[in-house]
Scaffold this active site. Structure first.
Site, PDB file in Angstrom:
ATOM      1  N   ARG A  69       0.850  -1.184   0.000  1.00  0.00           N
ATOM      2  CA  ARG A  69       0.000   0.000   0.000  1.00  0.00           C
ATOM      3  C   ARG A  69       0.886   1.235   0.000  1.00  0.00           C
ATOM      4  O   ARG A  69       1.717   1.399   0.898  1.00  0.00           O
ATOM      5  CB  ARG A  69      -0.889  -0.008   1.245  1.00  0.00           C
ATOM      6  N   HIS A 124      -2.919  10.924   1.191  1.00  0.00           N
ATOM      7  CA  HIS A 124      -2.312  10.665   2.503  1.00  0.00           C
ATOM      8  C   HIS A 124      -1.703  11.985   2.992  1.00  0.00           C
ATOM      9  O   HIS A 124      -0.499  12.095   3.188  1.00  0.00           O
ATOM     10  CB  HIS A 124      -1.284   9.542   2.403  1.00  0.00           C
ATOM     11  N   GLU A 172      -7.096   8.380   6.888  1.00  0.00           N
ATOM     12  CA  GLU A 172      -7.289   8.992   8.199  1.00  0.00           C
ATOM     13  C   GLU A 172      -7.766  10.440   8.188  1.00  0.00           C
ATOM     14  O   GLU A 172      -7.063  11.336   8.674  1.00  0.00           O
ATOM     15  CB  GLU A 172      -5.991   8.904   9.013  1.00  0.00           C
ATOM     16  N   ASN A 185      -7.013   1.401  10.276  1.00  0.00           N
ATOM     17  CA  ASN A 185      -5.690   1.678  10.844  1.00  0.00           C
ATOM     18  C   ASN A 185      -5.853   1.650  12.353  1.00  0.00           C
ATOM     19  O   ASN A 185      -6.758   2.314  12.881  1.00  0.00           O
ATOM     20  CB  ASN A 185      -5.176   3.070  10.456  1.00  0.00           C
ATOM     21  N   TYR A 228      -3.459   1.445  16.156  1.00  0.00           N
ATOM     22  CA  TYR A 228      -2.173   1.344  16.848  1.00  0.00           C
ATOM     23  C   TYR A 228      -2.286   1.095  18.346  1.00  0.00           C
ATOM     24  O   TYR A 228      -1.348   0.607  18.962  1.00  0.00           O
ATOM     25  CB  TYR A 228      -1.349   2.625  16.621  1.00  0.00           C
ATOM     26  N   GLU A 286      -3.291  -0.396   8.143  1.00  0.00           N
ATOM     27  CA  GLU A 286      -2.099  -0.058   8.933  1.00  0.00           C
ATOM     28  C   GLU A 286      -2.233  -0.634  10.330  1.00  0.00           C
ATOM     29  O   GLU A 286      -3.270  -0.496  10.970  1.00  0.00           O
ATOM     30  CB  GLU A 286      -1.919   1.459   9.126  1.00  0.00           C
TER      31      GLU A 286
HETATM   32  C1  NOJ Z   1      -0.967   6.617  10.670  1.00  0.00           C
HETATM   33  C2  NOJ Z   1      -0.596   7.363   9.436  1.00  0.00           C
HETATM   34  O1  NOJ Z   1      -1.439   7.024   8.376  1.00  0.00           O
HETATM   35  C3  NOJ Z   1       0.861   7.223   9.038  1.00  0.00           C
HETATM   36  O2  NOJ Z   1       1.146   8.205   8.099  1.00  0.00           O
HETATM   37  C4  NOJ Z   1       1.740   7.300  10.278  1.00  0.00           C
HETATM   38  O3  NOJ Z   1       3.095   7.329   9.956  1.00  0.00           O
HETATM   39  C5  NOJ Z   1       1.424   6.126  11.155  1.00  0.00           C
HETATM   40  N1  NOJ Z   1       0.047   6.196  11.569  1.00  0.00           N
HETATM   41  C6  NOJ Z   1       2.292   5.986  12.398  1.00  0.00           C
HETATM   42  O4  NOJ Z   1       2.041   7.018  13.279  1.00  0.00           O
END
Ligand code: NOJ
Length: 447
Positions: free
Chosen positions: A77, A121, A166, A294, A296, A352
């Site tokens: 991607r 992006h 995002e 995405n 984290y 992600e």
């Molecule tokens: C989300 C974002 O889409 C990406 O650009 C970023 O580097 C990562 N998270 C890590 O923070």
């Protein structure tokens, strides 16, 4: 440990984004984006760093594709830079820019790697920002034209498209919190930007359908697994509010549910209306083919009236990663379970997921990023569990292929499974790369 087998046909890949890796910011007639402007302003990015060179991927893309192939990646991607193909955001096409993405796509296909293209992006052409950027409704129209150009030129080979990456982040950090370009702190700008970004998504989907292009299209949202800090009814309702502001505002309209009432009320009370015109919500709600997720980390939520939104993050209880959020292995599976239920089991791609782990090379030159490896293991075990419970997840993209420009943090935060030595541009696979590559070969993970 138990071996968790993923379903046959499940795809494994990695993700990157144009401004974070390409460099070559003023080459081959590329136009400037708001990130060029912002990063060049003193004090905006840590250590004054910029994406001028980044990973120099523009020149090294062949080696990078070779690297992906050596890891066994099945899909990749990346994002196209709007200003590289349309230096002024609209009008004259920069053929050299288009040719770069076309070469990249060919190279990927020759190595048996399926390209997935993100159209936006965060690197909005500066020329469009000068006309109001996301505060200007016309930007949605310009985005549809840009999307059409990309479908036209790459659509014979690219069959997976992501409209926006995002919106929560580029809209809210750019217009409400100010830590990203255009660096505003305004409720009015934020309300407008939310709606125009969602409109841009809808128009890009519409143009894709009307053009009869092959393949599939969807949106990628930023997510956090919101969890009540305790069992009190107050914490539960605060968590629902967090979901309204963090999740439903960008998912609801896509699934025909509109913007959450709580969010509309919050902005209205601050004199900031959503500039919704007749037909807009239907346009935004056009059926998509998949949901890009995405994720984290998680956030524990408790009530708070101080900020006016009615909730806040409670004290973290898990170890913190260098990004300041918790190392929360269960958050991926928990969120996927929730979002799958909330929106009636859409097809999901994890566009992600990854770990910030700043481990540097040891004396022998190897990079033992064990925090990343163990956390990935946990994330994937959670994902596997959510799939067993019925979530329809078909692909997983690790962020990121290699260390790159982490926005306002510059190069101080490393997310790559491959180490980037920014002085020499050497790429050194870390222990996590070996872990990922082995997991791909076995289509499963020991957890
Ligand atoms: C989300 C974002 O889409 C990406 O650009 C970023 O580097 C990562 N998270 C890590 O923070």
């Amino acid at each position: 440990m138990t071996f968790l087998q993923f379903p046959e046909g499940f795809q494994w890949g990695a993700a990157t984004a144009s401004y974070q890796i390409e460099g070559a910011f003023d080459e081959d007639d590329r136009g400037l984006s708001i990130w060029d402007t912002f990063a060049h302003q003193p004090g905006r990015v840590q250590n004054g760093e910029t994406g001028d060179v980044a990973c120099d991927h523009y020149h090294r893309y062949k080696d990078d594709v070779e690297l992906m192939a050596s890891l066994g990646l099945q899909t990749y991607r990346f994002s196209s830079s709007w200003a590289r193909v349309l230096p002024f955001g609209s009008g004259a096409v920069n053929e050299k820019g288009v040719a770069f993405y076309s070469r990249l796509v060919d190279e990927l296909l020759e190595h048996g790697i399926q390209p997935a293209v993100t159209l936006f992006h965060w690197d909005l052409p500066q020329a469009l920002q000068d006309l109001g950027g996301w505060m200007n409704r016309d930007t949605a129209e310009r985005f549809a034209e840009y999307a059409a150009l990309m479908y036209e030129r790459l659509g014979d080979r690219v069959t997976r498209w992501i409209t926006l990456n995002e919106p929560l982040v580029f809209v809210e950090f750019g217009h409400r919190a100010g830590g990203m370009p255009p660096g505003l702190r305004s409720h009015d700008a934020t309300a407008k930007a939310i709606h125009h970004a969602m409109l841009a998504h809808g128009r890009a989907v519409q143009v894709f359908r009307q053009g009869g292009y092959q393949g599939e299209i969807g949106i990628t949202n930023a997510n956090t697994s919101y969890e009540p800090a305790d069992d009190s009814p107050e914490a539960l309702s605060a968590t629902e509010l967090a979901r309204d502001f963090g999740t439903r505002v960008y998912h609801g309209p896509v699934y025909g549910r509109g913007y959450p009432a709580s969010v509309l009320k919050y902005y209205a009370e601050r004199g900031a209306g959503f500039p919704i015109q007749a037909g807009d919500m239907e346009l935004i709600a056009q059926p998509t083919d998949f949901l890009g997720v995405n994720l984290y980390s998680r956030a524990r939520i408790e009530p708070d009236d101080g900020r006016g939104v009615g909730y806040r993050n409670a004290r973290p209880t898990l170890p913190l990663l260098p990004m300041g959020y918790e190392a929360a292995p269960d958050s991926l599976g928990d969120f996927v379970r929730w979002v799958s239920k909330e929106y009636d089991r859409p097809k999901i791609y994890i566009t992600e997921n990854g770990v910030c782990d700043n481990t540097e090379p040891g004396p022998d030159g190897t990079i033992d990023d064990h925090v990343r490896v163990e956390l990935l293991r946990g994330f994937l075990a959670g994902l596997h569990g959510a799939m067993q419970d019925g979530a329809d997840v078909r692909a997983y993209y690790q962020w990121s292929l290699m260390d790159n420009f982490e926005w306002a943090f510059g190069y101080s935060k490393r997310f790559g499974m491959v180490y980037t030595d920014f002085a020499t541009q050497a790429r050194i696979p870390k222990r996590s790369a070996a872990f990922f590559s082995d997991l791909i070969a076995r289509n499963g993970v020991d957890a």
